[in-house]
Design a protein around this motif. Structure first.
Motif, PDB file in Angstrom:
ATOM      1  N   SER A  73      56.135 -16.374 -37.356  1.00 31.96           N
ATOM      2  CA  SER A  73      57.408 -16.132 -36.719  1.00 31.96           C
ATOM      3  C   SER A  73      57.994 -14.897 -36.372  1.00 31.96           C
ATOM      4  O   SER A  73      58.571 -14.571 -35.364  1.00 31.96           O
ATOM      5  CB  SER A  73      58.506 -16.666 -37.837  1.00 31.96           C
ATOM      6  N   GLU A  74      56.914 -13.909 -36.980  1.00 23.87           N
ATOM      7  CA  GLU A  74      57.445 -12.432 -36.375  1.00 23.87           C
ATOM      8  C   GLU A  74      56.811 -12.045 -35.208  1.00 23.87           C
ATOM      9  O   GLU A  74      57.287 -11.177 -34.333  1.00 23.87           O
ATOM     10  CB  GLU A  74      56.803 -11.523 -37.630  1.00 23.87           C
ATOM     11  N   ASP A  75      55.526 -12.741 -34.824  1.00 21.18           N
ATOM     12  CA  ASP A  75      55.092 -12.538 -33.586  1.00 21.18           C
ATOM     13  C   ASP A  75      54.313 -13.771 -33.057  1.00 21.18           C
ATOM     14  O   ASP A  75      53.024 -13.979 -33.186  1.00 21.18           O
ATOM     15  CB  ASP A  75      54.003 -11.420 -33.703  1.00 21.18           C
ATOM     16  N   PRO A  76      55.102 -14.760 -32.587  1.00 20.19           N
ATOM     17  CA  PRO A  76      54.614 -16.175 -32.295  1.00 20.19           C
ATOM     18  C   PRO A  76      53.525 -16.323 -31.075  1.00 20.19           C
ATOM     19  O   PRO A  76      54.145 -15.845 -29.893  1.00 20.19           O
ATOM     20  CB  PRO A  76      55.826 -17.191 -32.218  1.00 20.19           C
ATOM     21  N   TYR A  77      52.629 -16.842 -31.466  1.00 21.53           N
ATOM     22  CA  TYR A  77      51.490 -17.198 -30.068  1.00 21.53           C
ATOM     23  C   TYR A  77      50.640 -17.907 -30.648  1.00 21.53           C
ATOM     24  O   TYR A  77      50.301 -18.105 -31.706  1.00 21.53           O
ATOM     25  CB  TYR A  77      51.073 -15.824 -29.516  1.00 21.53           C
ATOM     26  N   GLY A  78      49.715 -18.478 -29.564  1.00 22.71           N
ATOM     27  CA  GLY A  78      48.846 -19.529 -30.062  1.00 22.71           C
ATOM     28  C   GLY A  78      47.511 -19.067 -29.337  1.00 22.71           C
ATOM     29  O   GLY A  78      47.249 -18.357 -28.425  1.00 22.71           O
ATOM     30  N   ILE A  79      46.204 -19.115 -29.883  1.00 19.59           N
ATOM     31  CA  ILE A  79      45.893 -19.712 -31.266  1.00 19.59           C
ATOM     32  C   ILE A  79      46.028 -18.622 -32.360  1.00 19.59           C
ATOM     33  O   ILE A  79      45.376 -17.648 -32.261  1.00 19.59           O
ATOM     34  CB  ILE A  79      44.612 -20.408 -31.220  1.00 19.59           C
ATOM     35  N   TYR A  80      46.869 -18.834 -33.035  1.00 14.99           N
ATOM     36  CA  TYR A  80      47.179 -17.804 -34.202  1.00 14.99           C
ATOM     37  C   TYR A  80      46.517 -17.740 -35.604  1.00 14.99           C
ATOM     38  O   TYR A  80      46.202 -16.519 -35.988  1.00 14.99           O
ATOM     39  CB  TYR A  80      48.850 -17.961 -34.493  1.00 14.99           C
ATOM     40  N   CYS A  81      46.178 -18.990 -35.946  1.00 13.63           N
ATOM     41  CA  CYS A  81      45.519 -19.232 -37.256  1.00 13.63           C
ATOM     42  C   CYS A  81      44.467 -20.213 -37.057  1.00 13.63           C
ATOM     43  O   CYS A  81      44.603 -21.293 -36.441  1.00 13.63           O
ATOM     44  CB  CYS A  81      46.544 -19.709 -38.283  1.00 13.63           C
ATOM     45  N   LEU A  82      43.431 -20.230 -37.819  1.00 11.77           N
ATOM     46  CA  LEU A  82      42.338 -21.261 -37.792  1.00 11.77           C
ATOM     47  C   LEU A  82      42.017 -21.646 -39.257  1.00 11.77           C
ATOM     48  O   LEU A  82      41.718 -20.855 -40.008  1.00 11.77           O
ATOM     49  CB  LEU A  82      41.031 -20.803 -37.198  1.00 11.77           C
ATOM     50  N   VAL A  83      42.114 -23.055 -39.622  1.00  6.94           N
ATOM     51  CA  VAL A  83      41.824 -23.410 -40.777  1.00  6.94           C
ATOM     52  C   VAL A  83      40.451 -24.139 -40.748  1.00  6.94           C
ATOM     53  O   VAL A  83      40.598 -25.372 -40.000  1.00  6.94           O
ATOM     54  CB  VAL A  83      43.014 -24.350 -41.404  1.00  6.94           C
TER      55      VAL A  83
END
Length: 459
Positions: A73-83
């Motif tokens: 939420s502080e720095d929204p962009y994609g792809i931000y996280c990989l699970v």
């Protein structure tokens, strides 16, 4: 005053989560942080790598999802996280939690698993969702065959059920993934069971990670009633049917999971149960993914009360209504036992687990009891109660095996295996002969430390 201090200590606000995210937690029924959330959320928010280990049903997914969503939420962009996760069903479940908790943010997620169209998945990845949840094999396939997306700017890499990922045969696929992600990132490892591999990773690979391990002396939750039932190996299925009848007579709506050792037996048993008037669904890696998801949905929504599954369903799946787990076999790895029985007695609810023990399984039971640091108590069944249904069960099992033959069960797996070996530049006949020889050697040597189902690889 002491009570007020305790309330502050046990609140999400004290962990550094923002008000909008706390409100969202409350809206989905998460009012106070669990132990793993209380301990792991603050260091993740501070930017530390993290290894978290706690009992099944303790809220591990929210422990990493909440701080990731806040950081996004502080720095929204994609792809931000990989699970990365070992099973397809768990990938969908994790995506659901991200979607629900990240709803005020408009979080976009993408599930990349085998069994679905790769072209459609490639398009989803090219749209740069915030969070990608994937099994290792399918993501590695995309990375090797496509250049329409990049993982080079991710901030978080999460390995859920990390022990299974690091100790299974996922190594080559994980190597492809690790090569594609940046070295400057936060790495989070979560599991219900800690292993030597994860301890070594703490020492060697990660950047001074925060390490939290539940200190509970017993590896399973207190609300779980753990039993064993002694059965002769030749008539094990008759004892199973007797138990199912007994439990359903006591409570018609009781929700039951039955774990088996192999895909073939899982399918046979589900056919046999339906022949005997027990509506059920089956879940294993040799059925199409849409059928697997449909089976899970039917069980979660109580359309069927019985789910027969291999260890593909033992990891992480949160089905709050499960009241009874039956181990049709004693898992050869005590770790697999912990994950199986963790499907019941979740989030403070009660539950029972019964393990069927034959004359050949005594050592395996001792190993389980030593690992969980508690003794199983006997669930007694009189032989005279089972005798009347022996012939009926034997006939139903014979019919189920014939139906399985008609389905050419296992043929698709054999074809896919040959294709994979050819793609790797290996001689299928030679490799399969080696595998057959190795299986014979293992049979002569006796049971190994890990079961068939637990070593199978999902793509």
């Amino acid at each position: 005053m002491a009570d007020m201090d305790e309330d502050v200590k046990s609140s999400f606000a004290s962990l550094g989560l923002q008000e909008w995210l706390i409100t969202q937690c409350k809206s989905v029924g998460i009012n106070r942080p669990s132990a793993i959330q209380h301990n792991c959320i603050p260091p993740i928010l501070k930017g530390q790598d993290c290894i978290g280990c706690a009992k099944t049903g303790s809220g591990k997914t929210a422990a990493f999802a909440l701080p990731i969503i806040q950081k996004l939420s502080e720095d929204p962009y994609g792809i931000y996280c990989l699970v990365i996760t070992p099973t397809r069903e768990l990938a969908f479940q994790i995506a659901d939690q991200f979607r629900v908790l990240g709803k005020p943010l408009g979080l976009k997620d993408c599930v990349i698993v085998g069994g679905f169209d790769m072209v459609k998945q490639g398009l989803e990845l090219s749209r740069k969702p915030h969070v990608v949840i994937s099994t290792p094999g399918r993501l590695a396939d995309h990375l090797k065959s496509s250049n329409t997306f990049s993982l080079s700017k991710i901030k978080f890499l999460v390995l859920d059920e990390a022990d299974r990922l690091l100790e299974g045969n996922f190594g080559p696929d994980l190597d492809v993934i690790f090569d594609a992600v940046p070295s400057k990132r936060q790495t989070l490892l979560f599991s219900a069971t800690i292993t030597d591999t994860m301890k070594e990773l703490k020492k060697m690979s990660m950047s001074k990670p925060f390490f939290w391990h539940s200190k509970a002396p017993v590896a399973t939750v207190e609300q779980l009633d753990q039993r064993y039932v002694l059965v002769p190996a030749q008539v094990k299925d008759a004892y199973l049917i007797h138990m199912l009848k007994t439990f359903q007579e006591e409570e018609e709506n009781k929700s039951i999971m039955i774990f088996t050792s192999t895909c073939k037996y899982c399918h046979t048993l589900s056919i046999m149960l339906r022949e005997l008037g027990f509506p059920c669904a089956s879940l294993h890696s040799m059925v199409k993914q849409r059928i697997r998801l449909a089976s899970l949905a039917m069980f979660k929504s109580n359309q069927v009360k019985i789910l027969v599954a291999t260890d593909v369903a033992s990891r992480g799946l949160d089905i709050p209504t499960v009241q009874l787990v039956i181990n049709h076999n004693v898992p050869t790895s005590p770790k697999d036992y912990i994950h199986r029985v963790g499907r019941t007695a979740r989030a403070g609810r009660g539950g029972m687990a019964i393990t069927m023990v034959t004359q050949f399984d005594v050592k395996l039971v001792y190993a389980v009891e030593q690992r969980i640091n508690t003794k199983l108590t006997e669930y007694s069944i009189e032989e005279s109660e089972v005798l009347p249904i022996l012939n009926e069960v034997a006939l139903a099992k014979s019919q189920a095996e014939m139906k399985l033959e008609e389905l050419d069960f296992g043929e698709r797996k054999a074809i896919n295996k040959r294709k994979q070996l050819i793609m790797e530049g290996k001689d299928p006949e030679e490799e399969l002969a080696k595998e057959k020889k190795e299986k014979k050697r293992k049979r002569r040597k006796g049971p190994s430390t890990s079961g068939e189902a637990s070593t199978s690889k999902e793509r």
